[in-house]
Design an enzyme around this catalytic site. Structure first.
Site, short mmCIF file in Angstrom:
data_model
loop_
_atom_site.label_atom_id
_atom_site.label_comp_id
_atom_site.label_asym_id
_atom_site.label_seq_id
_atom_site.Cartn_x
_atom_site.Cartn_y
_atom_site.Cartn_z
N ARG A 15 0.85 -1.21 0.00
CA ARG A 15 0.00 0.00 0.00
C ARG A 15 0.88 1.25 0.00
O ARG A 15 2.11 1.15 0.05
CB ARG A 15 -0.91 0.01 1.22
CG ARG A 15 -0.18 -0.02 2.54
CD ARG A 15 -1.11 0.32 3.69
NE ARG A 15 -2.21 -0.63 3.78
CZ ARG A 15 -2.16 -1.79 4.42
NH1 ARG A 15 -1.06 -2.12 5.06
NH2 ARG A 15 -3.19 -2.61 4.45
N TYR A 158 11.14 7.39 15.16
CA TYR A 158 10.97 7.61 13.71
C TYR A 158 12.02 8.60 13.19
O TYR A 158 12.70 8.34 12.20
CB TYR A 158 9.56 8.13 13.44
CG TYR A 158 9.24 8.28 11.97
CD1 TYR A 158 8.90 7.17 11.19
CD2 TYR A 158 9.30 9.52 11.34
CE1 TYR A 158 8.62 7.30 9.83
CE2 TYR A 158 9.03 9.66 9.99
CZ TYR A 158 8.69 8.55 9.24
OH TYR A 158 8.42 8.69 7.89
N ILE A 191 2.68 13.00 2.68
CA ILE A 191 2.13 12.33 1.51
C ILE A 191 0.86 11.60 1.94
O ILE A 191 0.83 10.96 3.01
CB ILE A 191 3.16 11.31 0.94
CG1 ILE A 191 4.52 11.98 0.70
CG2 ILE A 191 2.62 10.66 -0.34
CD1 ILE A 191 4.53 13.12 -0.30
P1 NAP Z 1 2.05 2.85 4.85
O1 NAP Z 1 0.91 3.35 4.03
O2 NAP Z 1 1.85 2.56 6.29
O3 NAP Z 1 2.63 1.53 4.12
C1 NAP Z 1 3.75 0.88 4.63
C2 NAP Z 1 3.69 -0.58 4.25
O4 NAP Z 1 4.85 -1.23 4.84
C3 NAP Z 1 2.46 -1.30 4.83
O5 NAP Z 1 1.92 -2.21 3.90
C4 NAP Z 1 3.06 -2.03 6.04
O6 NAP Z 1 2.31 -3.17 6.42
C5 NAP Z 1 4.42 -2.42 5.50
N1 NAP Z 1 5.33 -2.83 6.56
C6 NAP Z 1 5.30 -2.48 7.88
N2 NAP Z 1 6.26 -3.13 8.55
C7 NAP Z 1 6.91 -3.92 7.65
C8 NAP Z 1 7.98 -4.84 7.76
N3 NAP Z 1 8.58 -5.10 8.93
N4 NAP Z 1 8.41 -5.47 6.63
C9 NAP Z 1 7.80 -5.25 5.44
N5 NAP Z 1 6.77 -4.40 5.29
C10 NAP Z 1 6.33 -3.73 6.37
O7 NAP Z 1 3.29 3.86 4.79
P2 NAP Z 1 3.64 5.01 3.71
O8 NAP Z 1 3.05 6.28 4.16
O9 NAP Z 1 3.40 4.52 2.34
O10 NAP Z 1 5.22 5.13 3.98
C11 NAP Z 1 6.16 4.39 3.24
C12 NAP Z 1 7.55 4.92 3.54
O11 NAP Z 1 7.60 6.32 3.26
C13 NAP Z 1 7.96 4.75 5.01
O12 NAP Z 1 9.33 4.43 5.09
C14 NAP Z 1 7.70 6.12 5.59
O13 NAP Z 1 8.49 6.40 6.70
C15 NAP Z 1 8.06 7.01 4.41
N6 NAP Z 1 7.46 8.34 4.49
C16 NAP Z 1 6.10 8.50 4.43
C17 NAP Z 1 5.58 9.78 4.51
C18 NAP Z 1 4.09 10.04 4.43
O14 NAP Z 1 3.70 11.21 4.59
N7 NAP Z 1 3.26 9.07 4.16
C19 NAP Z 1 6.43 10.88 4.65
C20 NAP Z 1 7.80 10.67 4.73
C21 NAP Z 1 8.31 9.39 4.63
P3 NAP Z 1 1.29 -2.98 7.69
O15 NAP Z 1 0.30 -1.94 7.26
O16 NAP Z 1 0.71 -4.35 7.88
O17 NAP Z 1 2.12 -2.51 8.85
#
Ligand code: NAP
Length: 263
Positions: A15, A158, A191
């Site tokens: 996702r 984090y 995001i």
């Molecule tokens: P997200 O929607 O929560 O998606 C993260 C995915 O990673 C989920 O499917 C989650 O599964 C999976 N995951 C969690 N623990 C894991 C593990 N141990 N091994 C493999 N997969 C795992 O997050 P996102 O917002 O797309 O963020 C993705 C990346 O971008 C992250 O590194 C985050 O720190 C970074 N980021 C995001 C933002 C933002 O605003 N969204 C901003 C800056 C950086 P579960 O749902 O089952 O836990």
């Protein structure tokens, strides 16, 4: 297509940003492995994308060395190569500093930072071997954050993990540069993914974010995927050790910007 016939692993791609990266890579011609811990969402991501190209799902907890070893082995088994790794899997655990549990600190660091190390090392071993036998060097992309350089007091693990990602990016880029393997990072601002979902229902939180975002909007996952597509492609052939921030202007901003009322 800039990634034609390249093989890419994207962690946490069931996702959110990871899914958007996987989708963009498939559209750009890559064979993609979606690696995640959410098997149901992972399989459904494969169903969504398989009409556009080769994509498979593999269960992998990036914090577990054996899972990572299997991920590499099964990817090689399925597609015969690995050209691109995107270390995207990440979690957030919010807590006031004085109440922060040691287990929560460890959990965030083990997924966000150690996970990126384990995957990078396992994939880089394959990439170096390939280069030594005349193959093309690959690229590694780490998902950082603006919180690698600014900070939030109730998200200490984090912020620490993302600061670590920037240094992991720099140090591994130096270690792998002699082999031609490039390592870069992307630092997203806010995001719109599940990680940020609560903001949708909370006007105060939305206002807080937008007042620190000169472009006055939350980013779309596809806008991070396009940076990943660039870094993975030969267009970035002389770029390594960098973190590219895609944040709508947040990091250069000192004070705040006025947020127009929602219609
Ligand atoms: P997200 O929607 O929560 O998606 C993260 C995915 O990673 C989920 O499917 C989650 O599964 C999976 N995951 C969690 N623990 C894991 C593990 N141990 N091994 C493999 N997969 C795992 O997050 P996102 O917002 O797309 O963020 C993705 C990346 O971008 C992250 O590194 C985050 O720190 C970074 N980021 C995001 C933002 C933002 O605003 N969204 C901003 C800056 C950086 P579960 O749902 O089952 O836990």
């Amino acid at each position: 297509m800039s990634l034609e016939n390249k093989v890419a692993i994207v962690t946490g791609a069931a996702r959110g940003i990871g899914y958007a990266v996987a989708k963009r890579f498939v559209m750009d011609g890559a064979k993609v492995v979606i690696a995640d811990v959410d098997d149901e969402a992972g399989q459904s991501a494969v169903e969504d994308l398989s009409g556009f190209g080769d994509v498979i799902y593999l269960h992998c907890n990036v914090a577990e060395r054996l899972d990572v070893r299997n991920l590499v082995a099964e990817t090689l088994n399925a597609f015969g190569d690995i050209d691109v790794l995107v270390n995207n899997a990440g979690i957030v655990v919010g807590s006031d500093f004085l109440d922060l549990e040691e287990d929560d600190f460890d959990r965030v660091l083990s997924i966000n930072l150690k996970g990126a190390f384990l995957c990078s090392q396992a994939v880089a071993r394959h990439m170096v071997e390939k280069v030594q036998s005349g193959g093309a060097p690959g690229a590694i992309i780490n998902m950082s954050s603006i919180n690698s350089v600014v900070a939030i007091p109730n998200q200490i693990p984090y912020c620490v993990s993302k600061g670590g990602i920037n240094q992991l990016t720099k140090a591994t880029s130096l270690a792998l540069a002699p082999h031609g393997i490039r390592v870069n990072a992307i630092g997203p601002g806010s995001i719109m993914t599940d990680m940020l979902a609560s903001v949708n229902d909370d006007p105060a939180a939305r206002n807080r974010i937008l007042s620190r975002t000169p472009m006055l909007r939350i980013g779309d996952p596809s806008e991070i995927a396009s940076v990943a597509a660039f870094l993975a492609s030969s267009d970035a052939s002389y770029v390594t050790g960098q973190t590219i921030y895609a944040d709508g202007g947040r990091l250069p901003l000192n004070y705040t910007v006025a947020v127009p009322d929602e219609d």
